[in-house]
Write an enzyme that holds these catalytic residues in place. Structure first.
Site, PDB file in Angstrom:
ATOM      1  N   HIS A 194       0.844  -1.206   0.000  1.00  9.77           N
ATOM      2  CA  HIS A 194       0.000   0.000   0.000  1.00  9.77           C
ATOM      3  C   HIS A 194       0.874   1.249   0.000  1.00  9.77           C
ATOM      4  O   HIS A 194       1.092   1.869  -1.037  1.00  9.77           O
ATOM      5  CB  HIS A 194      -0.919  -0.052   1.215  1.00  9.77           C
ATOM      6  CG  HIS A 194      -2.016   0.975   1.204  1.00  9.77           C
ATOM      7  ND1 HIS A 194      -2.211   1.885   0.191  1.00  9.77           N
ATOM      8  CD2 HIS A 194      -3.006   1.240   2.113  1.00  9.77           C
ATOM      9  CE1 HIS A 194      -3.242   2.649   0.455  1.00  9.77           C
ATOM     10  NE2 HIS A 194      -3.746   2.282   1.622  1.00  9.77           N
TER      11      HIS A 194
ATOM     12  N   HIS B 119      -2.301  -0.399 -11.748  1.00  6.99           N
ATOM     13  CA  HIS B 119      -3.016  -0.002 -10.539  1.00  6.99           C
ATOM     14  C   HIS B 119      -4.282  -0.842 -10.442  1.00  6.99           C
ATOM     15  O   HIS B 119      -4.874  -1.217 -11.463  1.00  6.99           O
ATOM     16  CB  HIS B 119      -3.373   1.494 -10.593  1.00  6.99           C
ATOM     17  CG  HIS B 119      -3.784   2.071  -9.275  1.00  6.99           C
ATOM     18  ND1 HIS B 119      -5.056   1.939  -8.783  1.00  6.99           N
ATOM     19  CD2 HIS B 119      -3.085   2.771  -8.341  1.00  6.99           C
ATOM     20  CE1 HIS B 119      -5.134   2.547  -7.608  1.00  6.99           C
ATOM     21  NE2 HIS B 119      -3.955   3.052  -7.315  1.00  6.99           N
TER      22      HIS B 119
ATOM     23  N   ASP C 176       2.961   6.440  -7.698  1.00 12.18           N
ATOM     24  CA  ASP C 176       4.182   6.082  -6.963  1.00 12.18           C
ATOM     25  C   ASP C 176       5.434   6.125  -7.835  1.00 12.18           C
ATOM     26  O   ASP C 176       6.549   6.135  -7.305  1.00 12.18           O
ATOM     27  CB  ASP C 176       4.047   4.676  -6.372  1.00 12.18           C
ATOM     28  CG  ASP C 176       2.882   4.577  -5.409  1.00 12.18           C
ATOM     29  OD1 ASP C 176       2.852   5.383  -4.473  1.00 12.18           O
ATOM     30  OD2 ASP C 176       2.012   3.718  -5.600  1.00 12.18           O
TER      31      ASP C 176
END
Length: 433
Positions: free
Chosen positions: A272, A311, A367
Site C-alpha cells: 500500500h 493499478h 508512486d
C-alpha cells in the site's frame, strides 16, 4: 410495465427451478442481503456472495472521491484533481474533502487559524519518542504517537457529537506534520524543532524537519509548492485498504486517533504505502539506461517486477502521475537532476509504446515519480509512508465522518464461508493416536 422497463434483476436458481427478482440500484448494484431469499430449503441461511479482497463489492456509498479508472479520472467532491493541483492549496483541498464544498475567504482563513492553533503537541509526547530506539522506523513511531494522542483527548470518544468531531479533526490535521517531523528528528538524533505558526502548512513542516540550530530556515518556494501538490494528490483515493480500515475501526465507534492509527498501520504495508520506495529500489538496481533492455526482458519473462506501473483501479494513465511528472521536473531545476529520472523516463516510454505493457494496462501510477521527488527534497526512504500518511489523514477523516453520518452503516462484520471440520467430540490425550 414490461419486464424490459423494470429496474430489477431476475435470478433463476437451477437447483430448485425457482426465480427471484431483486432491485437494481443506481450504479448497477444489488443489495447483497437480497440474495438471502435464495434458498434450497426454508431453514437455510440463504445465498451469500463470496468476494475475497472486495474486488467487486461496494461496502458503502460515498460522496467524497470519484474515480473512473478506465478513463483516468480522479475527482474530489466533483473537482478534477488536475484543477485542484494547479490552482488550490492543500488546506483548501482539506476543507473541501472534509466539508464537501470549497471554502470562501472567511471560511478558509478560519480553518487555517484552527489548524494552526493545534500544531503543538503535549510535551509528554517527547517522553514517548525517547522510549524508541534511535533507529526505530519513523512510521512505527508515528503510528504509536497517533494512538497515544487518544489518551490526551478522552473527549474524542464522543464520536456522535459533530462539534466534538470537528475539534478532533482539526487537531489531527494540525499535529500530523509535527509528529512526523519529531519522528524524523529522533531518528536522526537531532533536537526537536517546534512549529513556526506564521509559516504555511508545507513550509512549517519543512522547517521542523530541516532547520539546524537557531538559523532561520526558508524553504525554496518551488520545493514548498511541490510538497503542497504532493499532499493534494495523496489526500484521498476512495475505498482503498487504509480508508476501509479507517471505516471498519470507526464503525465500532472508536475515537478518531485510534482509528487513524489503524489506518496508518494498513498504509505501512509494502503493498500500500511502500510502493514508491519499491520504485526507487528498482531504479537503483537497474542503475543505468543501458541496462533497461535486459531488465525489460526480465519483466516479460516474469523474472523481474516493474514497480510503479499498473493499478488496482486505473486501467489507463494515473492522472496523478502526469501531475507528479511535471512537478518532478520543476523540483530538479532547483535540486539538480536525479540521474534516476532518465531511467524512469525511458521505462515510461517503453511501457506506453510496447504492446506487452499496453495490453496489460501497465501505465505509470502515482508512486512512479513521487519517490524521486521525496528523495530530491532530502527525505530518506523510510519517511515515504509517513509523507503519505500526513495528507491521507484528511481523506481518512472525511471517510470516517461520512461513515458515522450514514444511517445504513453498522459495526462492520463480514460473513465467512466455513471450510473447517464438521462437529467432533473431544478425545482425552491418553486415548489419542
Amino acid at each position: 410495465m414490461s419486464d424490459e422497463s423494470k429496474n430489477t434483476l431476475t435470478i433463476r436458481d437451477n437447483r430448485t427451478g425457482r426465480e427471484y427478482e431483486v432491485e437494481v440500484l443506481d450504479g448497477d448494484v444489488i443489495r447483497a442481503t437480497d440474495l438471502r431469499q435464495i434458498k434450497v430449503n426454508d431453514d437455510d441461511f440463504g445465498m451469500m456472495s463470496y468476494d475475497p479482497a472486495f474486488k467487486n463489492t461496494a461496502s458503502t456509498t460515498s460522496a467524497v472521491t470519484y474515480i473512473d479508472g478506465a478513463n483516468g479520472i480522479l475527482e474530489y467532491r466533483g473537482y478534477p484533481i488536475e484543477q485542484l493541483a494547479e490552482r488550490s492549496s492543500f488546506l483548501e483541498v482539506a476543507y473541501l474533502l472534509l466539508k464537501g464544498e470549497l471554502p470562501n475567504k472567511g471560511e478558509y482563513d478560519q480553518f487555517v487559524r484552527d489548524v494552526t492553533f493545534h500544531t503543538y503537541v503535549h510535551e509528554n509526547m517527547t517522553d514517548l519518542l525517547d522510549a524508541f530506539r534511535y533507529d526505530a522506523h519513523s512510521m512505527g513511531t508515528m503510528i504509536s504517537s497517533v494512538a497515544a494522542l487518544s489518551t490526551f483527548y478522552p473527549e474524542a470518544k464522543d464520536v456522535r457529537d459533530p462539534e466534538n468531531r470537528w475539534i478532533q479533526i482539526n487537531r489531527l490535521v494540525a499535529k500530523m506534520p509535527t509528529l512526523a517531523a519529531f519522528a524524523y528528528r529522533h531518528h536522526r538524533g537531532l533536537p526537536l524543532v517546534y512549529p513556526e505558526n506564521e509559516l504555511s502548512y508545507a513550509a512549517n513542516f519543512l522547517n521542523m524537519l530541516f532547520r539546524i540550530g537557531v538559523k532561520e530556515y526558508k524553504p525554496n518556494p518551488v520545493l514548498e509548492r511541490a510538497l503542497d501538490v504532493l499532499f493534494i494528490l495523496h489526500a484521498d483515493h476512495e475505498q482503498n485498504c487504509s480508508a476501509t480500515t479507517m471505516r471498519v475501526i470507526g464503525s465500532a465507534e472508536a475515537d478518531p486517533y485510534s482509528a487513524l492509527a489503524g489506518a496508518m498501520a494498513a498504509l505501512y504495508g509494502p503493498l500500500h504505502g511502500g510502493a514508491n520506495e519499491a520504485v526507487l529500489r528498482m531504479l537503483h538496481r537497474i542503475g543505468h539506461v543501458d541496462n533497461i533492455p535486459a531488465f525489460i526482458k526480465g519483466v516479460k519473462n516474469r523474472e523481474e517486477r516493474l514497480m510503479g506501473f499498473g493499478h488496482r483501479v486505473y486501467k489507463s494513465y494515473d492522472p496523478r502521475a502526469a501531475i507528479i511528472k511535471r512537478t518532478a521536473e520543476e523540483v530538479f531545476e532547483v535540486t539538480g537532476r536525479n540521474p534516476l529520472l532518465d531511467i524512469a523516463l525511458e521505462l515510461e516510454r517503453i511501457a506506453l509504446e510496447e504492446e506487452f505493457f499496453v495490453s496489460r494496462n501497465l501505465y505509470p501510477n502515482v508512486d512512479f515519480y513521487s519517490g524521486l521527488i521525496y528523495q530530491a527534497l532530502g527525505f530518506p526512504v523510510e519517511m515515504f509512508p509517513v509523507l503519505f500518511a500526513i495528507p491521507r489523514t484528511v481523506g481518512w477523516l472525511a471517510q470516517w465522518q461520512e461513515m458515522l453520518e450514514d444511517d445504513e452503516q453498522k459495526i462492520a462484520r463480514p460473513r465467512q464461508v466455513f471450510t473447517g471440520r464438521e462437529r467432533r467430540d473431544f478425545i482425552a490425550m491418553e486415548d489419542r493416536g
